[in-house]
Design an enzyme around this catalytic site. Sequence first.
Site, PDB file in Angstrom:
ATOM      1  N   TYR A  28      -2.378  -1.085  10.768  1.00  0.00           N
ATOM      2  CA  TYR A  28      -2.622  -1.693   9.444  1.00  0.00           C
ATOM      3  C   TYR A  28      -1.444  -1.407   8.508  1.00  0.00           C
ATOM      4  O   TYR A  28      -0.887  -2.310   7.882  1.00  0.00           O
ATOM      5  CB  TYR A  28      -3.925  -1.159   8.828  1.00  0.00           C
ATOM      6  CG  TYR A  28      -3.984  -1.392   7.332  1.00  0.00           C
ATOM      7  CD1 TYR A  28      -4.165  -2.671   6.823  1.00  0.00           C
ATOM      8  CD2 TYR A  28      -3.808  -0.337   6.422  1.00  0.00           C
ATOM      9  CE1 TYR A  28      -4.171  -2.904   5.447  1.00  0.00           C
ATOM     10  CE2 TYR A  28      -3.815  -0.557   5.053  1.00  0.00           C
ATOM     11  CZ  TYR A  28      -3.994  -1.834   4.573  1.00  0.00           C
ATOM     12  OH  TYR A  28      -3.985  -2.063   3.214  1.00  0.00           O
ATOM     13  N   SER A  88       0.823  -1.199   0.000  1.00  0.00           N
ATOM     14  CA  SER A  88       0.000   0.000   0.000  1.00  0.00           C
ATOM     15  C   SER A  88       0.861   1.254   0.000  1.00  0.00           C
ATOM     16  O   SER A  88       1.959   1.267   0.567  1.00  0.00           O
ATOM     17  CB  SER A  88      -0.863  -0.023   1.263  1.00  0.00           C
ATOM     18  OG  SER A  88      -1.477   1.218   1.443  1.00  0.00           O
ATOM     19  N   LYS A 103       1.685  -3.913   6.605  1.00  0.00           N
ATOM     20  CA  LYS A 103       2.088  -3.963   5.182  1.00  0.00           C
ATOM     21  C   LYS A 103       3.594  -3.759   5.073  1.00  0.00           C
ATOM     22  O   LYS A 103       4.287  -4.464   4.340  1.00  0.00           O
ATOM     23  CB  LYS A 103       1.350  -2.882   4.385  1.00  0.00           C
ATOM     24  CG  LYS A 103      -0.120  -3.150   4.239  1.00  0.00           C
ATOM     25  CD  LYS A 103      -0.374  -4.297   3.272  1.00  0.00           C
ATOM     26  CE  LYS A 103      -1.726  -4.895   3.428  1.00  0.00           C
ATOM     27  NZ  LYS A 103      -1.921  -6.140   2.711  1.00  0.00           N
TER      28      LYS A 103
END
Length: 346
Positions: A149, A124, A153
């Site tokens: 989150y 991302s 990643k």
Amino acid sequence: MAILVTGGAGYIGTHTLVELSDAGYEYVVLDNFCNSDKKAIERVEGLTGKKIKIYEGDIADGELLDKILNENDINACIHFAGLKAVGESVREPLMYYKNNVIGSIKMLDKLMERGVKKIIFSSSATVYGDPEIIPITEECPKGEITNPYGRTKSIFEDILMDTAGADSELTAVLLRYFNPVGAHESGKIGEDPSGIPNNLMPFITQVAVGKREKLSVFGDDYDTPDGTGIRDYIHVVDLADGHVKALKKIGVLPDKEVPADKGILIYNLGTGRGTSVLELVKAFEAASGVKIPYDIAPRRAGDVAKMYCDASKAGKDLDWKAVRDIDKMCADSWNWQKNNPEGYNS
Ligand code: NAD
Ligand code: UFG
């Protein structure tokens, strides 16, 4: 030969399955349906005219992975499976680390053990934090990430890099997605968030369809021309096509493998164009003919003013380019939402 697609029932996964089919790839799907609906798979089957081999379960389940690997000739994996809600990750960080990091490690370990060493990973733009360079190139250092989150990643990117450092057979493509929106133009598959949408486009479409009263614009005092946040929205079908191009780049063709680059390859997948919140609202109104009432709310914690990428590396190396513009993104998002006001449960 077949591609293992984890998280293939989700928003980006379903669109990628359609593109994979169009390109002639065989695939099997592993999904635990924690954030998706089995009807999504049926819709993909309707679009492709092919039955999908689906394994219901968790990426962390080694026995299930063994079964999948025994029953199919898997030569690469596209790894979409993961939890993705930023706010939820702040409230439930361990759930995010367990699912996205530990689950992915277990899966990677099994794939490596069984000799599946070609992986495409859904990363991302969030790994850039508040970016040092705009437009963001892949050279831009990773930034300070503001939520668990995003850290999951970044951590799994690092894990893939370390693993590739130790095993020269591992080839991993880290695709850093910017802001996926839109839907397949058939209106049969699209984004189906549960509860109140966190992201801008599904919130707008739910206002348009009458499910929400009005949009809150998070901040109009950023250092941008109209004061609202700027993002690089990318049509999900263009994003899906990026995965097909990434497979080709690492030598995975529908019917054979050819020699290709190994190691870690990193690409930004975006359009290279920035659009503000208010510009997106306007474009949506024009595409749908529906007025979107909004008010200005305080900034949302963790948001940055501007994020858009330089996607020229993917253009050059992958022969890939996002071709669908903002108007098409809005039209297809609206087509999906109005035909499926309750998502897959319409
Ligand atoms: P999604 O939630 O629609 O799809 C993810 C799928 O993975 C779901 O079908 C879910 O049921 C499945 N899943 C989750 N954990 C699993 C597990 N442990 N085992 C098996 N299946 C599991 O999300 P999406 O928008 O399609 O995103 C796909 C990937 O791309 C995710 O990894 C996400 O973090 C990443 N990504 C998404 C965006 C975005 O804005 N949509 C942006 C950047 C990166
Ligand atoms: N926004 C609003 N109102 C809303 C929702 C969003 O004004 O109701 C604004 C945000 O402040 C931001 C822009 O719309 O300026 C885009 O917000 P999104 O939540 O749609 O997207 P983000 O850029 O915040 O984050 C998304 C994903 C992340 C991912 C990131 C980069 O949610 O998971 O893109 O890929 F990491």
